[in-house]
Write a protein that holds these residues in place. Sequence first.
Motif, short mmCIF file in Angstrom:
data_model
loop_
_atom_site.label_atom_id
_atom_site.label_comp_id
_atom_site.label_asym_id
_atom_site.label_seq_id
_atom_site.Cartn_x
_atom_site.Cartn_y
_atom_site.Cartn_z
N VAL A 66 99.62 55.75 -34.91
CA VAL A 66 98.27 56.26 -34.97
C VAL A 66 97.33 55.50 -36.09
CG1 VAL A 66 97.23 58.17 -36.51
CG2 VAL A 66 99.09 58.48 -35.05
N GLU A 67 97.29 54.88 -36.53
CA GLU A 67 97.15 53.50 -37.40
C GLU A 67 95.84 52.82 -36.57
OE1 GLU A 67 96.96 50.22 -41.05
OE2 GLU A 67 98.17 52.47 -40.90
N GLN A 68 96.72 52.30 -35.81
CA GLN A 68 96.15 51.32 -35.22
C GLN A 68 95.54 51.95 -33.75
OE1 GLN A 68 96.33 48.15 -35.14
NE2 GLN A 68 94.53 48.65 -33.81
N THR A 69 96.05 52.99 -32.98
CA THR A 69 94.85 53.63 -32.48
C THR A 69 93.43 54.46 -32.66
OG1 THR A 69 96.94 54.77 -31.26
CG2 THR A 69 94.94 56.05 -30.62
N LYS A 70 94.17 54.44 -34.37
CA LYS A 70 92.25 55.64 -34.35
C LYS A 70 91.79 53.89 -34.78
CE LYS A 70 94.59 59.64 -37.80
NZ LYS A 70 94.50 59.58 -38.87
N LEU A 71 92.15 53.22 -34.98
CA LEU A 71 90.96 51.70 -35.25
C LEU A 71 90.45 51.42 -33.67
CD1 LEU A 71 93.11 49.70 -37.66
CD2 LEU A 71 90.64 50.91 -37.80
N ASP A 72 91.10 51.84 -32.60
CA ASP A 72 90.76 50.61 -31.71
C ASP A 72 89.84 52.59 -30.87
OD1 ASP A 72 92.48 49.19 -31.10
OD2 ASP A 72 94.25 50.11 -30.11
N LEU A 73 89.81 53.06 -31.49
CA LEU A 73 88.90 54.20 -30.36
C LEU A 73 88.01 55.35 -31.17
CD1 LEU A 73 91.88 57.64 -29.84
CD2 LEU A 73 91.16 55.23 -28.05
N GLN A 74 87.88 53.85 -32.75
CA GLN A 74 86.41 54.69 -33.31
C GLN A 74 85.70 52.69 -32.58
OE1 GLN A 74 87.98 54.10 -37.52
NE2 GLN A 74 88.57 55.49 -37.29
N PHE A 127 104.59 62.62 -29.96
CA PHE A 127 104.28 62.49 -29.07
C PHE A 127 102.80 64.00 -28.91
CE2 PHE A 127 108.17 61.26 -26.69
CZ PHE A 127 107.64 59.32 -26.50
N LYS A 128 103.51 65.22 -30.06
CA LYS A 128 102.24 65.82 -29.53
C LYS A 128 101.04 65.67 -30.46
CE LYS A 128 104.32 70.04 -28.62
NZ LYS A 128 104.74 71.06 -29.60
N GLU A 129 101.18 64.40 -31.75
CA GLU A 129 100.31 64.24 -33.05
C GLU A 129 99.45 62.77 -31.91
OE1 GLU A 129 99.93 61.67 -36.87
OE2 GLU A 129 101.60 63.08 -36.52
N TRP A 130 100.09 61.88 -31.18
CA TRP A 130 99.14 60.91 -30.16
C TRP A 130 98.56 61.67 -29.61
CZ3 TRP A 130 104.74 57.93 -29.15
CH2 TRP A 130 104.73 57.47 -30.11
N GLN A 131 98.64 62.48 -28.72
CA GLN A 131 97.81 63.36 -27.41
C GLN A 131 97.25 64.48 -28.21
OE1 GLN A 131 100.63 66.42 -25.65
NE2 GLN A 131 102.06 64.39 -25.00
N GLY A 132 97.07 64.62 -29.71
CA GLY A 132 95.99 65.31 -30.20
C GLY A 132 94.50 64.49 -30.56
N LEU A 133 95.18 63.22 -31.15
CA LEU A 133 94.79 62.34 -31.15
C LEU A 133 93.24 61.97 -30.17
CD1 LEU A 133 93.67 60.43 -34.28
CD2 LEU A 133 95.29 59.03 -32.84
N TYR A 134 94.20 61.52 -28.71
CA TYR A 134 93.14 61.38 -27.66
C TYR A 134 92.64 62.65 -27.44
CZ TYR A 134 96.63 57.86 -26.69
OH TYR A 134 97.65 56.44 -26.26
N ALA A 135 93.14 63.37 -27.12
CA ALA A 135 91.66 64.88 -27.11
C ALA A 135 91.01 64.74 -27.88
CB ALA A 135 93.08 66.08 -28.06
#
Length: 198
Positions: A66-74, A127-135
């Motif tokens: 989640v931490e790395q994904t947030k960085l990537d998507l920003q 999985f739901k948390e990752w999907q929520g982050l993507y959404a």
Amino acid sequence: MKNNPTKRLILETAAQLFQKQGYHGTGINQIIEVSGTPKGSLYYHFPNGKEQIAQEAIKLVKEHIVEQTKLDLQQDKDASEAFRRHILNIADFYDSDNDTEWLKIGTLASETAATHEELRSTCELAFKEWQGLYADALISRGYPEKAAGTLAITINVLLEGATTISLIAGNGDTLRIIAEQIPILLHRENSVQEDIKI
């Protein structure tokens, strides 16, 4: 967790072992031996044994992702570029020698879902948390909530399959193929929504 190096060491060791040889192929004594921690320390931190260790290892991996994904998507305002960058970063990880450093949650989920309800539930929440982050990333870039939710699940499923193949292949090439399809997927969905508005 950051202030408890022993607990983190046990979790990281267990995650590596679960990744390499599966949940059922990994025993408490092996986790103790490989981590170099006394049995008393392990049971102090994890009184419910291996299943508790697996649950917390999943949570640790989830937090890391989640931490790395947030960085990537920003990094990019454009949704296609943001997700493309995110997937390419994951691909690079599978090119390295560290491809078993972090537990692949989907692998553990498929092994234990029918027999360990607590682990199944923990994996599902990850999985739901990752999907929520993507959404959320898509909604913040103008995608309607319903479309964003559908796309988030689609991307999550594509990545789950691609990371499994990448793990087997020992490289991130499959993920790179997925990365190149993401702009097509996101543009198509956006076009459909525009047509609906019209």
